[in-house]
Design a protein around this motif. Structure first.
Motif, PDB file in Angstrom:
ATOM      1  N   HIS A  89     -30.646  29.248 -24.030  1.00  0.00           N
ATOM      2  CA  HIS A  89     -31.442  29.992 -24.990  1.00  0.00           C
ATOM      3  C   HIS A  89     -32.701  29.202 -25.360  1.00  0.00           C
ATOM      4  CE1 HIS A  89     -32.290  32.539 -28.469  1.00  0.00           C
ATOM      5  NE2 HIS A  89     -32.562  31.420 -29.115  1.00  0.00           N
ATOM      6  N   LEU A  90     -32.511  27.932 -25.559  1.00  0.00           N
ATOM      7  CA  LEU A  90     -33.638  27.100 -25.984  1.00  0.00           C
ATOM      8  C   LEU A  90     -34.671  26.937 -24.885  1.00  0.00           C
ATOM      9  CD1 LEU A  90     -31.645  24.349 -27.886  1.00  0.00           C
ATOM     10  CD2 LEU A  90     -33.003  26.188 -28.858  1.00  0.00           C
ATOM     11  N   TYR A 133     -38.293  25.837 -30.513  1.00  0.00           N
ATOM     12  CA  TYR A 133     -37.574  24.884 -29.690  1.00  0.00           C
ATOM     13  C   TYR A 133     -38.164  24.728 -28.308  1.00  0.00           C
ATOM     14  CZ  TYR A 133     -34.445  25.286 -33.491  1.00  0.00           C
ATOM     15  OH  TYR A 133     -33.920  25.272 -34.739  1.00  0.00           O
ATOM     16  N   ARG A 147     -35.990  18.040 -29.761  1.00  0.00           N
ATOM     17  CA  ARG A 147     -34.971  17.887 -30.794  1.00  0.00           C
ATOM     18  C   ARG A 147     -33.630  18.397 -30.270  1.00  0.00           C
ATOM     19  NH1 ARG A 147     -38.248  20.579 -35.622  1.00  0.00           N
ATOM     20  NH2 ARG A 147     -36.434  20.212 -36.911  1.00  0.00           N
TER      21      ARG A 147
END
Lengths: 332, 861
Positions: free
Chosen positions: B37-38, B45, B50
């Motif tokens: 997803h990121l 994101y 991170r």
């Protein structure tokens, strides 16, 4: 005219005719969610929890802002105030959703002529309320007494389950499925499962002081984050955002406050209860209240500051120790 | 080969699983889902720098795991570099810039790391080169001196000019012909002279004055062997061999210790590798109870009835009907899993008995029993939860957990008032718990009046702190016996003579054996004899093995035991009972064994045991990895405090990390008991005395400067804040704690790079000794340099030997037998150092011993 004055401990021979007005601090800002400053890791953890639609389990020292986070989330996401479930050592799993007043039900049974509506004896609690609010108002009618209105349209809520480690060990074990799928049943109403609308699943924030370990099965269903204690820079940021009338910079009262506070938190201080962020904010607020000059060093205003130290110590032996440390700190 | 982000993520998850993270399939799915997803979604994101923050909350279940996760994550995603899965994406300008900046940053970091590594390698290389060159130079000087001496005593008028020397080994050879075998230098003045025990007739001729008619290559080749030949011919092969033995041994010792030292030094900043974890888990597995235990303790989980505020509807209806309609509520009992509060008596950070008790509780937890663990130190009126952040009064705890069952793990000594002989009054608070059991560590034969009083006065049932004890507890709770059978009644009576009873011996004198100051030798011998008699053979062997390593760790203790105890004795309860035997000793309770005891215990080991322990430790040490993470399992020593570490580094560079006893053991050398030179060095650095001595030249100026600075800092501190008494010890709990805390504040206020006095290493007064002798851990750190000093003295001895050999060179001509020759060479090698010791060092050391101590000078004691 109403007199405004503090308590002096030296009462006059005659009691005032009218109750005096008290000079009280405006702590609204200090507690307001808009002043809450989470660390970067916490922000990410919240976003992960939102993304994966799982409860966020927070641990950390008392006073690090675990409870406040729920209010901050609700504030920032434009939701209503969180529904709070304060866990007790006698809490049972169904308490999280509703309580049924058996005593009143018995009392009502003494009036045989009346048809008793069991919905009258149900009180919905935090997660139960949040789940019901995700449903269409028409759908919730069968769970609430006739004429009562819970909400006007389906909406998302934030639920705070505070200090879950205080509950009996069975409590987290008994809510595993309920908290994962967000549903519950009310046997007293003989209804089926009440399940939250998927698109409006409540945001669940759970806090723990780690006084008791939680079962693995429960942990597996949560997003976990341990809030570290903020460093001095972040503390300064937090204080400035929550207490008005302070100035930052070297040789100000705030720098002295933070310096002494940091000293109190050292292991060498050997305090039974280390002061947390909440104690710091209280202390600063009290000092502002007694008229500390923010631009002047704290050491030069020690006489006033020493009167406020009770905000930092929570045990008798800690009070003497904090006082001693403060005096030593002044003379350095 | 660079791994893709997905591959790194898989390896990260595998590593986490290997590090005891309980990662379920569901968590894996969520992790990958989140990762995908990121990487695909736009939004906050996109930079993925991170990622650790995002994955941590999904995979961690405790604060401790959160810390460990970061370190392991950093390994697979160093510097939080964006995974290259993003590199191929067409992105907006901002992302590209960020990626570029991160890449640059990463490149710079790698470059800097490489430079640092190169510098470190350079330093190491130069050190070795210097060492080798020193040896070569010495040998060169030796041969030169010998050659000239021989020439001089032989009355030769030959002057050696390298360019003019022509080497010829055979008179019959044609001019210009190169010697086919090892060339030698010959003199026309001594054509027939033989140097004993030369096996070959000496060459007879040498041409001087004219350049040799050989080609340069051949001449250079022969030059390599020339000096060796000269030595060999001068001293003879046997003598050379004898001479080379100490040199070779010295070189080997230096080389081997260097290798080991570098391995040991790594330990201070390491994360245990997977191999190390596997090895250490061998020991932990030995404590794993059998299947039967899990079955037998199940009654501890059986649900019990607890009062509740809920109405029992059926019974309330019946009661109300029976009362003619008057509402008569009957409250229901709720069935709930029983919960337990365990109070563990923990005397020090590394208390092995506390760890042992924790392992028992862990076994209970594995069996599904709900236990909350609190710790206390002798006096349970204040208990702490785990790390000590949460301090609770016993009253509060009793209020919070009154429905719980109470387990206390302790020897119960702290519950008895020594003045009245009865339990303390505050122990009545224990009775607030309906069911309380004391699991004692004491062996049954040592149970005495204390246990009886606790049982009879407080109703605190006493059981042994073993698996059997827990099973008995399960049986008792299950049968809900109001009058529990007294375990003591069925306990075996003691048939051990008093001299074999260790409990009584250490109960009265346990503290004194923890002191770093060695007691008289007779007492040490008595102690060792008592230990040998009081412990089983396997436990004693285990204890001696523990003496080798400078620090005591629970996992290390278990590992050593698991490897040392033979498979026949390891199984079942033998391991547990041997562990309990040694864990009861004060050194394991306080996880500190003084140096003197370590030395003496190691002497008790047989050669076979030594070899075995050496092998075990070598295997363990070689598995130590090298990352920057601080959560060290095999950390050496106690130097975890940053300030202290810095101070010690200034004092001793890196050598404080090295334990001389361990190194001596691993390099098969005996540790020496003292080092006078280092004491003198401390004294001089402290400015207590100045002694003019040629020995000074053996210390490098840098060393002296470091010592002087450190010592002056200490001295100025003491002068500024003259303490009345300073006691240091191995634990936070000791009588002079308040004074020490006061001193800590002084240090703190002064902003010195010092540490709390209970960890203060460089100043210590003996609390028992009225002379207030300074115990110089400070000099101990210097003592660790004695290897370097030994090397210097070794080189000095060689130099002296070379001179002596030159002076006695004439003697070779008169030597006629092999025996005399060997004796002579031996005397030449060893007499100068002995004389050196007797004439120079011994008087000097006596002088040092009479120096006033720091305390005498500064405190006027």
């Amino acid at each position: 005219m109403i007199e405004v004055r503090p308590y002096t401990g030296r009462p006059s021979p005659r009691q005032p005719h009218l109750p005096v007005a008290l000079s009280m601090l405006d702590l609204e800002k200090a507690a307001a969610p808009k002043g809450y400053i989470p660390d970067e890791g916490l922000v990410d953890a919240v976003n992960v929890a939102l993304l994966l639609q799982q409860p966020l389990l927070l641990t950390g020292e008392p006073g690090t802002g675990k409870t406040q986070l729920a209010y901050s989330i609700a504030w920032e996401l434009g939701l209503s105030e969180p529904f709070v479930f304060e866990t007790k050592s006698t809490s049972l799993s169904h308490d999280l959703f509703y309580t049924f007043d058996n005593v009143r039900r018995f009392q009502a049974a003494h009036k045989p002529s009346q048809d008793i509506d069991p919905r009258l004896f149900i009180q919905f609690n935090a997660l139960g309320l949040a789940i019901l609010r995700t449903l269409d108002p028409a759908e919730t009618a069968k769970y609430i007494p006739a004429g009562a209105e819970m909400h006007q349209h389906p909406q998302r809520s934030v639920v705070l389950i505070d200090e879950i480690d205080k509950a009996p060990r069975d409590f987290p074990n008994d809510i595993l499925n309920e908290i994962e799928k967000l549903y519950f049943r009310i046997p007293e109403l003989s209804t089926g499962t009440i399940q939250a609308t998927q698109t409006l699943r409540p945001i669940v924030v759970i806090t723990s002081n780690s006084e008791k370990s939680l079962p693995d099965a429960f942990l597996r269903r949560c997003i976990f984050y341990h809030i570290p204690f903020p460093d001095e820079t972040r503390l300064e940021e937090i204080v400035l955002s929550r207490i008005s009338g302070l100035t930052a910079g070297p040789n100000t009262a705030l720098s002295g406050i933070l310096d002494f506070f940091e000293r109190l938190r050292q292991p060498l201080a050997d305090l039974r209860k280390k002061p947390g962020t909440a104690e710091l904010l209280n202390w600063v607020a009290v000092m502002v209240g007694v008229g500390i000059d923010p631009a002047q060093p704290l050491k030069s205003q020690a006489e006033k500051a020493v009167r406020t130290l009770s905000a930092l110590a929570k045990h008798p032996e800690d009070q003497a120790r904090v006082l001693g440390m403060f005096k030593a700190w002044i003379h350095e | 080969m660079q791994l893709s982000a997905e591959e790194r993520l898989i390896r990260l998850l595998n590593d986490l699983a290997a590090s005891n993270f309980q990662i379920t399939a569901d968590q894996r799915v969520r992790t990958f889902g989140l990762f995908m997803h990121l990487t695909l979604e736009d939004g906050n994101y996109r930079r993925l720098n991170r990622l650790g923050n995002l994955l941590g909350p999904v995979l961690c279940r405790s604060a401790e795991e959160q810390v460990r996760f970061r370190s392991i994550f950093k390994y697979w995603f160093p510097d939080e570099q964006p995974p290259e899965v993003m590199d191929n994406r067409e992105d907006d300008g901002e992302t590209v810039n960020v990626l570029r900046a991160l890449a640059e940053e990463r490149k710079a970091a790698v470059s800097e790391a490489k430079q640092r590594l190169f510098k470190a390698q350079q330093v190491a290389f130069h050190r070795h080169v210097r060492l080798i060159l020193t040896f070569v130079l010495l040998m060169f000087l030796l041969s030169i001196a010998t050659h000239f001496t021989l020439r001089y005593f032989a009355g030769s008028d030959v002057s050696v000019n390298t360019s003019d020397v022509r080497v010829n080994t055979n008179a019959q050879q044609q001019p210009g012909q190169v010697a086919p075998t090892a060339p030698t230098i010959a003199s026309t003045a001594t054509p027939t002279a033989t140097i004993w025990p030369s096996p070959q007739p000496l060459p007879t001729t040498v041409s001087l004055g004219k350049p040799a008619e050989t080609d340069n290559t051949e001449r250079e080749a022969s030059f390599v062997f020339r000096w060796w030949s000269a030595i060999n011919r001068t001293l003879g092969p046997a003598t050379t061999l004898v001479l080379m033995i100490p040199i070779t041994l010295l070189a080997m010792a230096v080389a081997s210790s260097k290798k080991l030292l570098s391995a040991y030094a790594r330990q201070t900043q390491v994360l245990p590798t997977k191999e190390l974890r596997n090895l250490l888990s061998q020991g932990i597995n030995c404590l794993e109870p059998g299947e039967r235990f899990y079955h037998d303790v199940q009654p501890l989980r059986r649900r019990i009835d607890l009062p509740s505020n809920d109405l029992d509807v059926e019974r309330t209806i019946d009661a109300t009907i029976a009362q003619a309609g008057a509402f008569s509520p009957v409250y229901a009992n709720r069935r709930a899993s029983p919960e337990y509060v365990a109070l563990i008596d923990k005397r020090s950070y590394g208390d092995h008995l506390a760890s042992y008790s924790r392992s028992l509780i862990h076994a209970l937890e594995q069996a599904g029993v709900n236990v909350v663990v609190y710790y206390f130190d002798r006096d349970p009126r204040r208990v702490t939860l785990g790390s000590g952040h949460h301090v609770l009064d016993l009253d509060d705890l009793a209020y919070l957990s009154e429905t719980h069952r109470l387990f206390i793990f302790s020897d119960g000594e702290g519950f008895i008032d020594p003045t009245t002989g009865a339990p303390f009054k505050w122990m009545n608070k224990i009775q607030d718990w309906r069911r309380a059991l004391l699991f004692t560590w004491k062996a049954m034969q040592d149970w005495n009046r204390s246990e009886l009083l606790l049982e009879t006065r407080l109703g605190l049932r006493v059981l042994p702190a073993t698996e059997e004890g827990l099973i008995i507890a399960a049986f008792l709770f299950d049968s809900e016996l109001s009058d529990l059978p007294t375990s003591r009644a069925s306990s075996p009576r003691s048939f051990l003579p008093d001299r074999k009873r260790l409990h009584g011996f250490f109960a009265t004198s346990g503290w004194r054996w923890l002191d770093d100051i060695a007691p008289p030798k007779e007492e040490i011998s008595g102690l060792i004899a008592r230990l040998r008699a009081g412990l089983s053979p396997s436990a004693f062997e285990w204890l001696t093995a523990l003496a080798v390593y400078p620090a005591m760790y629970w996992s290390l203790t278990l590992y050593l035991g698991s490897r040392l105890l033979s498979s026949a004795t390891k199984g079942g309860n033998t391991f547990q009972s041997a562990l309990l035997e040694i864990a009861r000793l004060p050194w394991l309770q306080f996880s500190h064994m003084p140096q003197w005891l370590r030395e003496h215990l190691m002497l008790e080991m047989s050669p076979e045991q030594r070899d075995r322990v050496r092998t075990i430790l070598e295997q363990l040490l070689l598995t130590v990895g090298s990352t920057e993470v601080k959560d060290v399992t095999m950390e050496m020593g106690i130097h975890t405090d940053e300030a202290k570490r810095r101070l010690l580094e200034r004092l001793d560079h890196d050598e404080h990390r090295r334990d001389q006893i361990l190194i001596d053991f691993m390099t098969r050398k005996q540790a020496e008991s003292s080092d006078f030179l280092l004491r003198s060095k401390v004294a001089r650095a402290l400015g207590l005395h100045t002694v003019d001595s040629p020995l000074r030249s053996f210390f490098s100026r840098k060393d002296l400067e470091v010592m002087r600075l450190s010592a002056s800092e200490i001295a100025s501190f003491i002068e500024k804040y003259p303490p009345q008494a300073i006691f240091t010890t191995w634990s936070d709990y000791y009588p002079a704690r308040d004074q020490v805390l006061e001193l800590t504040k002084w240090i703190d206020r002064n902003g010195m790079a010092a540490v709390p006095p209970f960890k203060l290493c460089f100043i210590k007064l003996d609390p028992r000794d009225s002379t207030r002798m300074v115990v110089d851990d400070f000099s101990l750190s210097l003592w660790k340099r004695r290897k370097r000093l030994t090397l210097r003295f070794g080189l000095l001895g060689l130099a002296i030997m070379a001179i002596a050999l030159s002076l006695y060179g004439d003697f070779w001509n008169t030597v006629s037998t092999v025996g005399t020759g060997i004796l002579t060479v031996t005397a030449i090698i060893y007499v100068p150092p002995i004389l050196f010791w007797l004439l120079l060092i011994r008087p000097y050391s006596r002088m040092i011993k009479n120096f006033p101590t720091v305390s005498e000078r500064l405190l006027g004691l």
